[in-house]
Design an enzyme around this catalytic site. Structure first.
Site, PDB file in Angstrom:
ATOM      1  N   SER A  44     111.114  39.307 101.109  1.00  0.00           N
ATOM      2  CA  SER A  44     111.086  38.204 100.153  1.00  0.00           C
ATOM      3  C   SER A  44     110.527  38.611  98.795  1.00  0.00           C
ATOM      4  O   SER A  44     110.777  37.947  97.804  1.00  0.00           O
ATOM      5  CB  SER A  44     110.287  37.026 100.707  1.00  0.00           C
ATOM      6  OG  SER A  44     108.906  37.320 100.728  1.00  0.00           O
ATOM      7  N   LYS A  87     103.693  35.815  97.715  1.00  0.00           N
ATOM      8  CA  LYS A  87     104.618  35.323  96.692  1.00  0.00           C
ATOM      9  C   LYS A  87     104.032  35.573  95.306  1.00  0.00           C
ATOM     10  O   LYS A  87     102.867  35.903  95.153  1.00  0.00           O
ATOM     11  CB  LYS A  87     104.860  33.810  96.858  1.00  0.00           C
ATOM     12  CG  LYS A  87     105.362  33.392  98.216  1.00  0.00           C
ATOM     13  CD  LYS A  87     106.742  33.912  98.511  1.00  0.00           C
ATOM     14  CE  LYS A  87     107.145  33.619  99.944  1.00  0.00           C
ATOM     15  NZ  LYS A  87     108.249  34.440 100.369  1.00  0.00           N
TER      16      LYS A  87
END
EC number: 3.4.21.89
Length: 180
Positions: A44, A87
């Protein structure tokens, strides 16, 4: 063994045991309150982070400061118990984040994202205002279904952030070092 040598050995052994115990206590304090390690699973955050990268994270930075745009953070997964995500912070309190035509806009201006792979555009369309004590986070991999992030679960309360990733210590190659 004479009594003097026996006492000297016992004293030296006791000093070694004290030193080892002190080192263990200090290591536990550091791991619990100051730094942690993170193991990257998934893609990701590709191309910034690769699967199996190992990172150091600073656990106290957000006690004295707020997350900043561009920080790579570890957070409790809002959609899965006992799981963490890594993230990038895109928007902070008061920001408006918009995704349109594949690009991310911050407060009306197209965001220059040199950490995203070329031609890796997000296909969602959304507009979110980041609330008080919240952040908007995205994975650097913007391909469809590559990252569960604020496009999927919305903004994240800063209390859910457990640390700031700042250094890749493995693998020992050209990507070893501080994170951008």
């Amino acid at each position: 063994m004479s009594e003097d040598k026996s006492n000297k050995f016992k004293n030296e052994a006791f000093e070694w045991i004290k030193s080892i115990l002190l080192a263990v206590v200090i290591a536990i304090i550091i791991k619990t309150f100051i730094f942690n390690t993170t193991y990257v699973l998934g893609n990701s955050m590709y191309p910034t982070l690769h699967e199996k990268d190992r990172l150091f994270t600073n656990k106290i930075v957000y006690i004295v400061d707020e997350p900043k745009r561009g920080d790579i953070v570890v957070l409790h997964a809002p959609d899965e118990m006992n799981k963490d995500y890594i993230k990038r912070v895109i928007g902070v309190e008061g920001d408006t984040v918009q995704i349109k035509n594949g690009y991310v806009y911050l407060n009306g201006e197209k965001l220059h994202e040199d950490y995203v792979a070329p031609n890796s555009y997000t296909n969602e369309e959304l507009k979110i205002e980041v609330g008080k004590d919240e952040v908007f986070v995205l994975g650097d991999n913007r391909l469809k279904n590559a990252s569960k992030d604020s496009r999927y679960f919305g903004t994240v309360n800063i209390d859910e952030i457990t640390g700031k990733a700042f250094f890749r210590y493995y693998p020992f190659n050209d990507r070893f070092g501080t994170l951008k």
